[in-house]
Motif scaffolding. Structure first.
Motif, PDB file in Angstrom:
ATOM      1  N   UNK A  30       4.604  84.621 107.953  1.00 37.72           N
ATOM      2  CA  UNK A  30       4.440  84.385 109.390  1.00 37.72           C
ATOM      3  C   UNK A  30       3.439  85.360 110.021  1.00 37.72           C
ATOM      4  N   UNK A  31       2.601  85.993 109.204  1.00 40.30           N
ATOM      5  CA  UNK A  31       1.597  86.922 109.725  1.00 40.30           C
ATOM      6  C   UNK A  31       0.483  86.162 110.436  1.00 40.30           C
ATOM      7  N   UNK A  32       0.011  86.733 111.521  1.00 38.42           N
ATOM      8  CA  UNK A  32      -1.154  86.210 112.223  1.00 38.42           C
ATOM      9  C   UNK A  32      -2.397  86.885 111.655  1.00 38.42           C
ATOM     10  N   UNK A  33      -3.540  86.265 111.797  1.00 38.24           N
ATOM     11  CA  UNK A  33      -4.797  86.803 111.263  1.00 38.24           C
ATOM     12  C   UNK A  33      -5.069  88.219 111.755  1.00 38.24           C
ATOM     13  N   UNK A  34      -4.782  88.485 113.027  1.00 34.88           N
ATOM     14  CA  UNK A  34      -5.058  89.813 113.590  1.00 34.88           C
ATOM     15  C   UNK A  34      -4.043  90.868 113.145  1.00 34.88           C
ATOM     16  N   UNK A  38      -8.244  95.484 106.432  1.00 33.86           N
ATOM     17  CA  UNK A  38      -8.584  96.150 105.171  1.00 33.86           C
ATOM     18  C   UNK A  38      -8.721  97.643 105.404  1.00 33.86           C
ATOM     19  N   UNK A  39      -8.017  98.437 104.573  1.00 32.37           N
ATOM     20  CA  UNK A  39      -8.215  99.887 104.591  1.00 32.37           C
ATOM     21  C   UNK A  39      -9.542 100.200 103.920  1.00 32.37           C
ATOM     22  N   UNK A  40      -9.767  99.536 102.832  1.00 32.79           N
ATOM     23  CA  UNK A  40     -10.999  99.592 102.043  1.00 32.79           C
ATOM     24  C   UNK A  40     -11.266  98.165 101.598  1.00 32.79           C
ATOM     25  N   UNK A  46      -1.066  95.436 106.500  1.00 34.71           N
ATOM     26  CA  UNK A  46      -0.591  94.539 107.549  1.00 34.71           C
ATOM     27  C   UNK A  46       0.311  95.286 108.514  1.00 34.71           C
ATOM     28  N   UNK A  47       0.600  94.624 109.614  1.00 30.20           N
ATOM     29  CA  UNK A  47       1.551  95.178 110.558  1.00 30.20           C
ATOM     30  C   UNK A  47       2.918  95.341 109.878  1.00 30.20           C
ATOM     31  N   UNK A  48       3.230  94.477 108.924  1.00 28.64           N
ATOM     32  CA  UNK A  48       4.494  94.585 108.180  1.00 28.64           C
ATOM     33  C   UNK A  48       4.546  95.882 107.377  1.00 28.64           C
TER      34      UNK A  48
END
Length: 120
Positions: A30-34, A38-40, A46-48
């Motif tokens: 259920x993640x949204x694109x925003x 990427x850290x690298x 993710x927000x999760x």
């Protein structure tokens, strides 16, 4: 650190079956694109990841106030955390979503990993 223990928990359907349902993160599938970045290049976060790590860190420090918690995302923001962890008498490592790319793509092949150690 001596006396090390580790426990992993696989996410997804297999975890649900073993726990009677609800075994994965509420943001799974259920993640949204925003909510994905990427850290690298190729290294997703993710927000999760951030939410889970914060909850795990709070729980571990409440239960073990003298322990240092080395979280994957916290370390990315505070490189000095590794030095504090390495000199601590008691510590935990936390990878809040091991297999973030799988998590983002909706695969159940991801896990929460916590490892701990005490003593020198």
């Amino acid at each position: 650190m001596a006396r090390v223990w580790c426990r992993g928990h696989r996410g997804g359907a297999e975890a649900d079956a073993g726990r009677g349902g609800g075994g994965h993160h509420p943001r799974f599938r259920s993640l949204q694109t925003d909510q994905v970045s990427e850290k690298n290049p190729g290294d997703l976060v993710t927000v999760a990841d951030h939410e889970s790590e914060q909850l795990l860190t709070e729980a571990l420090t409440a239960a073990y106030p003298d322990a240092v918690v080395l979280g994957e995302e916290a370390h990315a923001e505070d490189p000095g955390l590794l030095d504090r962890f390495n000199t601590a008498d008691h510590g935990f490592t936390v990878d809040p979503v091991d297999g973030t790319k799988n998590f983002v793509n909706g695969s159940p092949d991801h896990a929460v990993m916590i490892g701990g150690g005490a003593g020198r």
